[in-house]
Design a protein around this motif. Sequence first.
Motif, PDB file in Angstrom:
ATOM      1  N   ALA A  44      23.455 -49.114 -14.162  1.00  0.00           N
ATOM      2  CA  ALA A  44      23.637 -47.672 -14.354  1.00  0.00           C
ATOM      3  C   ALA A  44      22.417 -46.875 -13.899  1.00  0.00           C
ATOM      4  CB  ALA A  44      23.964 -47.366 -15.813  1.00  0.00           C
ATOM      5  N   ASP A  45      21.230 -47.464 -14.004  1.00  0.00           N
ATOM      6  CA  ASP A  45      20.012 -46.751 -13.581  1.00  0.00           C
ATOM      7  C   ASP A  45      19.780 -46.836 -12.074  1.00  0.00           C
ATOM      8  OD1 ASP A  45      19.100 -49.361 -13.178  1.00  0.00           O
ATOM      9  OD2 ASP A  45      17.476 -49.228 -14.652  1.00  0.00           O
ATOM     10  N   GLY A  46      20.703 -47.496 -11.354  1.00  0.00           N
ATOM     11  CA  GLY A  46      20.608 -47.602  -9.904  1.00  0.00           C
ATOM     12  C   GLY A  46      19.924 -48.868  -9.414  1.00  0.00           C
ATOM     13  N   GLU A  47      19.384 -49.666 -10.321  1.00  0.00           N
ATOM     14  CA  GLU A  47      18.730 -50.906  -9.903  1.00  0.00           C
ATOM     15  C   GLU A  47      19.756 -51.844  -9.276  1.00  0.00           C
ATOM     16  OE1 GLU A  47      16.511 -54.888 -11.676  1.00  0.00           O
ATOM     17  OE2 GLU A  47      16.763 -53.168 -13.010  1.00  0.00           O
ATOM     18  N   ILE A  48      19.421 -52.349  -8.095  1.00  0.00           N
ATOM     19  CA  ILE A  48      20.276 -53.299  -7.398  1.00  0.00           C
ATOM     20  C   ILE A  48      19.798 -54.708  -7.729  1.00  0.00           C
ATOM     21  CG2 ILE A  48      21.070 -54.147  -5.156  1.00  0.00           C
ATOM     22  CD1 ILE A  48      20.524 -51.269  -4.076  1.00  0.00           C
ATOM     23  N   LYS A  84      38.391 -45.637 -14.313  1.00  0.00           N
ATOM     24  CA  LYS A  84      37.705 -44.359 -14.133  1.00  0.00           C
ATOM     25  C   LYS A  84      36.437 -44.604 -13.324  1.00  0.00           C
ATOM     26  CE  LYS A  84      35.595 -40.475 -16.501  1.00  0.00           C
ATOM     27  NZ  LYS A  84      35.054 -39.950 -17.741  1.00  0.00           N
ATOM     28  N   ASP A  85      36.166 -43.714 -12.387  1.00  0.00           N
ATOM     29  CA  ASP A  85      34.936 -43.789 -11.617  1.00  0.00           C
ATOM     30  C   ASP A  85      33.795 -43.346 -12.526  1.00  0.00           C
ATOM     31  OD1 ASP A  85      32.840 -43.671  -9.851  1.00  0.00           O
ATOM     32  OD2 ASP A  85      33.811 -42.298  -8.446  1.00  0.00           O
ATOM     33  N   THR A  86      33.032 -44.295 -13.021  1.00  0.00           N
ATOM     34  CA  THR A  86      31.937 -43.997 -13.951  1.00  0.00           C
ATOM     35  C   THR A  86      30.569 -44.108 -13.276  1.00  0.00           C
ATOM     36  OG1 THR A  86      31.794 -46.299 -14.685  1.00  0.00           O
ATOM     37  CG2 THR A  86      33.272 -44.833 -15.934  1.00  0.00           C
ATOM     38  N   ARG A  87      30.536 -44.141 -11.958  1.00  0.00           N
ATOM     39  CA  ARG A  87      29.255 -44.280 -11.262  1.00  0.00           C
ATOM     40  C   ARG A  87      28.309 -43.134 -11.617  1.00  0.00           C
ATOM     41  NH1 ARG A  87      30.792 -44.138  -5.258  1.00  0.00           N
ATOM     42  NH2 ARG A  87      32.342 -42.731  -6.171  1.00  0.00           N
ATOM     43  N   THR A  88      27.099 -43.504 -11.952  1.00  0.00           N
ATOM     44  CA  THR A  88      26.057 -42.511 -12.194  1.00  0.00           C
ATOM     45  C   THR A  88      25.542 -42.037 -10.829  1.00  0.00           C
ATOM     46  OG1 THR A  88      24.290 -44.159 -12.179  1.00  0.00           O
ATOM     47  CG2 THR A  88      25.343 -43.690 -14.327  1.00  0.00           C
ATOM     48  N   ALA A  90      22.606 -42.260  -9.789  1.00  0.00           N
ATOM     49  CA  ALA A  90      21.724 -43.337  -9.314  1.00  0.00           C
ATOM     50  C   ALA A  90      22.527 -44.486  -8.716  1.00  0.00           C
ATOM     51  CB  ALA A  90      20.844 -43.836 -10.459  1.00  0.00           C
ATOM     52  N   GLN A  91      23.652 -44.827  -9.334  1.00  0.00           N
ATOM     53  CA  GLN A  91      24.504 -45.891  -8.778  1.00  0.00           C
ATOM     54  C   GLN A  91      25.095 -45.466  -7.440  1.00  0.00           C
ATOM     55  OE1 GLN A  91      27.012 -46.435 -12.278  1.00  0.00           O
ATOM     56  NE2 GLN A  91      26.497 -48.608 -12.289  1.00  0.00           N
ATOM     57  N   LYS A  92      25.527 -44.220  -7.335  1.00  0.00           N
ATOM     58  CA  LYS A  92      26.083 -43.731  -6.064  1.00  0.00           C
ATOM     59  C   LYS A  92      25.046 -43.824  -4.955  1.00  0.00           C
ATOM     60  CE  LYS A  92      29.607 -40.618  -7.904  1.00  0.00           C
ATOM     61  NZ  LYS A  92      30.140 -39.265  -7.921  1.00  0.00           N
ATOM     62  N   GLU A  93      23.824 -43.412  -5.255  1.00  0.00           N
ATOM     63  CA  GLU A  93      22.751 -43.444  -4.266  1.00  0.00           C
ATOM     64  C   GLU A  93      22.429 -44.883  -3.861  1.00  0.00           C
ATOM     65  OE1 GLU A  93      18.053 -42.228  -4.075  1.00  0.00           O
ATOM     66  OE2 GLU A  93      19.379 -40.963  -5.285  1.00  0.00           O
ATOM     67  N   SER A  94      22.288 -45.774  -4.823  1.00  0.00           N
ATOM     68  CA  SER A  94      21.978 -47.178  -4.533  1.00  0.00           C
ATOM     69  C   SER A  94      23.104 -47.857  -3.776  1.00  0.00           C
ATOM     70  CB  SER A  94      21.694 -47.937  -5.831  1.00  0.00           C
ATOM     71  OG  SER A  94      20.511 -47.479  -6.427  1.00  0.00           O
ATOM     72  N   LEU A  95      24.330 -47.573  -4.161  1.00  0.00           N
ATOM     73  CA  LEU A  95      25.484 -48.166  -3.480  1.00  0.00           C
ATOM     74  C   LEU A  95      25.521 -47.726  -2.022  1.00  0.00           C
ATOM     75  CD1 LEU A  95      27.997 -49.924  -3.680  1.00  0.00           C
ATOM     76  CD2 LEU A  95      29.228 -47.966  -4.629  1.00  0.00           C
ATOM     77  N   LEU A  96      25.297 -46.451  -1.769  1.00  0.00           N
ATOM     78  CA  LEU A  96      25.287 -45.940  -0.399  1.00  0.00           C
ATOM     79  C   LEU A  96      24.174 -46.607   0.413  1.00  0.00           C
ATOM     80  CD1 LEU A  96      26.452 -43.969   1.685  1.00  0.00           C
ATOM     81  CD2 LEU A  96      24.881 -42.235   0.778  1.00  0.00           C
ATOM     82  N   THR A  97      22.992 -46.695  -0.156  1.00  0.00           N
ATOM     83  CA  THR A  97      21.859 -47.330   0.528  1.00  0.00           C
ATOM     84  C   THR A  97      22.171 -48.791   0.846  1.00  0.00           C
ATOM     85  OG1 THR A  97      20.284 -45.854  -0.549  1.00  0.00           O
ATOM     86  CG2 THR A  97      19.410 -47.932   0.298  1.00  0.00           C
TER      87      THR A  97
END
Length: 136
Positions: A44-48, A84-88, A90-97
């Motif tokens: 959730a905090d975007g950490e991959i 439900k799309d629950t992406r934060t 930070a998750q959206k940014e990390s996923l895109l990267t």
Amino acid sequence: MRSIRYIAVHCTATQPTATVSSIQNYWKNEKGWKMPGYHFLIKADGEIVNLLSVDKISNGVKGYNSISVNVCYIGGIDPKGKPKDTRTPAQKESLLTLLKQLKKQFPNALIQGHRDFPKVAKACPSFDAKTEYKSI
């Protein structure tokens, strides 16, 4: 190196607060899997979190795992268990990267959601990944 035809986007179908270790325990103890479900898991905090090298086969999409890299965000359901799309953010940014990096590594691979594979009756990843990432 494996021939990668798909970069599959998933959700864990858990609450966004689920931990990486609880997800891994589910795969091992409930599913009986020796390998992880995904190569990458996004908290959730975007950490991959890299769970498995992309040269190894994970358990993301039955029948397509040998030709796929599986990427997943933690979440994907509402408190009642409905998709439900629950992406934060930070998750959206990390996923895109991450997807951009994987597309550079595997330029011919198609990016799509788990639900976009034939004979899949799931909402996963709880949003339209094919449309959202078509420009990558």
